[in-house]
Design a protein around this motif. Structure first.
Motif, short mmCIF file in Angstrom:
data_model
loop_
_atom_site.label_atom_id
_atom_site.label_comp_id
_atom_site.label_asym_id
_atom_site.label_seq_id
_atom_site.Cartn_x
_atom_site.Cartn_y
_atom_site.Cartn_z
N PRO A 14 0.83 -1.20 0.00
CA PRO A 14 0.00 0.00 0.00
C PRO A 14 0.87 1.26 0.00
CG PRO A 14 -0.03 -1.04 2.16
CD PRO A 14 0.74 -1.95 1.25
N ALA A 15 0.35 2.32 -0.59
CA ALA A 15 1.07 3.60 -0.61
C ALA A 15 1.17 4.15 0.82
CB ALA A 15 0.33 4.59 -1.49
N SER A 16 2.25 4.86 1.10
CA SER A 16 2.43 5.44 2.43
C SER A 16 3.34 6.65 2.35
CB SER A 16 3.02 4.41 3.39
OG SER A 16 4.31 4.04 2.96
N THR A 17 3.25 7.50 3.37
CA THR A 17 4.10 8.68 3.47
C THR A 17 4.51 8.84 4.93
OG1 THR A 17 2.88 9.77 1.69
CG2 THR A 17 4.22 11.18 3.10
N THR A 18 5.78 9.10 5.16
CA THR A 18 6.25 9.38 6.51
C THR A 18 6.84 10.79 6.55
OG1 THR A 18 8.41 8.40 6.06
CG2 THR A 18 6.74 6.96 7.03
N VAL A 19 6.85 11.37 7.74
CA VAL A 19 7.34 12.74 7.92
C VAL A 19 8.45 12.72 8.97
CG1 VAL A 19 6.72 15.08 8.64
CG2 VAL A 19 5.07 13.69 7.38
N ASP A 20 9.60 13.28 8.61
CA ASP A 20 10.70 13.47 9.56
C ASP A 20 10.90 14.97 9.75
OD1 ASP A 20 11.03 10.73 9.54
OD2 ASP A 20 12.68 10.77 8.12
N TRP A 21 11.29 15.38 10.95
CA TRP A 21 11.43 16.79 11.27
C TRP A 21 12.65 16.98 12.15
CZ3 TRP A 21 11.19 19.23 16.05
CH2 TRP A 21 11.03 20.61 16.03
N ALA A 22 13.37 18.06 11.92
CA ALA A 22 14.54 18.37 12.77
C ALA A 22 14.77 19.87 12.78
CB ALA A 22 15.78 17.66 12.25
N ILE A 23 15.27 20.34 13.91
CA ILE A 23 15.66 21.74 14.04
C ILE A 23 16.91 21.76 14.93
CG2 ILE A 23 14.16 22.18 16.03
CD1 ILE A 23 13.76 25.03 14.83
N LEU A 39 6.93 11.21 12.25
CA LEU A 39 6.10 12.08 13.09
C LEU A 39 4.66 11.59 13.22
CD1 LEU A 39 5.97 14.79 14.63
CD2 LEU A 39 5.33 15.86 12.47
N THR A 40 4.08 11.08 12.15
CA THR A 40 2.68 10.63 12.18
C THR A 40 2.53 9.22 12.74
OG1 THR A 40 2.86 9.86 9.90
CG2 THR A 40 2.04 12.10 10.24
N ASP A 41 3.62 8.57 13.07
CA ASP A 41 3.65 7.21 13.63
C ASP A 41 2.91 6.22 12.73
OD1 ASP A 41 4.58 5.43 15.51
OD2 ASP A 41 2.79 5.56 16.74
N GLU A 42 3.09 6.34 11.43
CA GLU A 42 2.47 5.43 10.47
C GLU A 42 3.27 4.14 10.40
OE1 GLU A 42 1.19 5.25 5.79
OE2 GLU A 42 1.61 7.17 6.72
N ARG A 43 2.60 3.00 10.52
CA ARG A 43 3.25 1.69 10.45
C ARG A 43 3.23 1.19 9.01
NH1 ARG A 43 4.14 0.14 15.89
NH2 ARG A 43 4.09 2.16 16.88
N ALA A 44 3.87 1.93 8.13
CA ALA A 44 3.90 1.60 6.71
C ALA A 44 4.71 0.33 6.46
CB ALA A 44 4.51 2.76 5.94
N GLN A 45 4.28 -0.44 5.49
CA GLN A 45 5.03 -1.64 5.11
C GLN A 45 6.12 -1.25 4.12
OE1 GLN A 45 2.63 -4.89 3.74
NE2 GLN A 45 1.12 -4.61 5.36
N GLN A 46 7.37 -1.57 4.45
CA GLN A 46 8.48 -1.26 3.55
C GLN A 46 8.70 -2.38 2.55
OE1 GLN A 46 11.68 -0.53 6.31
NE2 GLN A 46 11.19 1.64 6.37
N SER A 47 8.47 -3.62 2.96
CA SER A 47 8.59 -4.76 2.06
C SER A 47 7.86 -5.95 2.66
CB SER A 47 10.06 -5.11 1.81
OG SER A 47 10.65 -5.59 3.00
#
Length: 76
Positions: A14-23, A39-47
């Motif tokens: 399935p399609a997924s999007t993750t967000v990383d943030w840094a300052i 950041l959104t704590d999405e448990r996306a499948q990588q493979s």
């Protein structure tokens, strides 16, 4: 070389999007950084994979959970 039957067993990811943030900031030879990964704590499948060539149970490799952190650094 993936065969059609094997690909059908694994299915499509399935399609997924993750967000990383840094300052961060730097002072003379010191640096500090606050970061959040996934950041959104999405448990996306990588493979996906099967354990052996005759197995039908699929396993999923998922995205790492939300990670908060603080980095300090120094140049010397």
């Amino acid at each position: 070389d993936i065969r059609v039957a094997d690909a059908a067993t694994l299915g499509r990811l399935p399609a997924s999007t993750t967000v990383d943030w840094a300052i961060g900031a730097t002072w003379n030879d010191l640096s500090a950084e606050l970061f959040v990964e996934n950041l959104t704590d999405e448990r996306a499948q990588q493979s996906r994979y099967v354990q052996c060539s005759v197995c039908t149970r699929t396993y999923a490799v998922v995205e790492t959970p939300r990670t908060l952190g603080f980095r300090l650094g120094s140049k010397f």
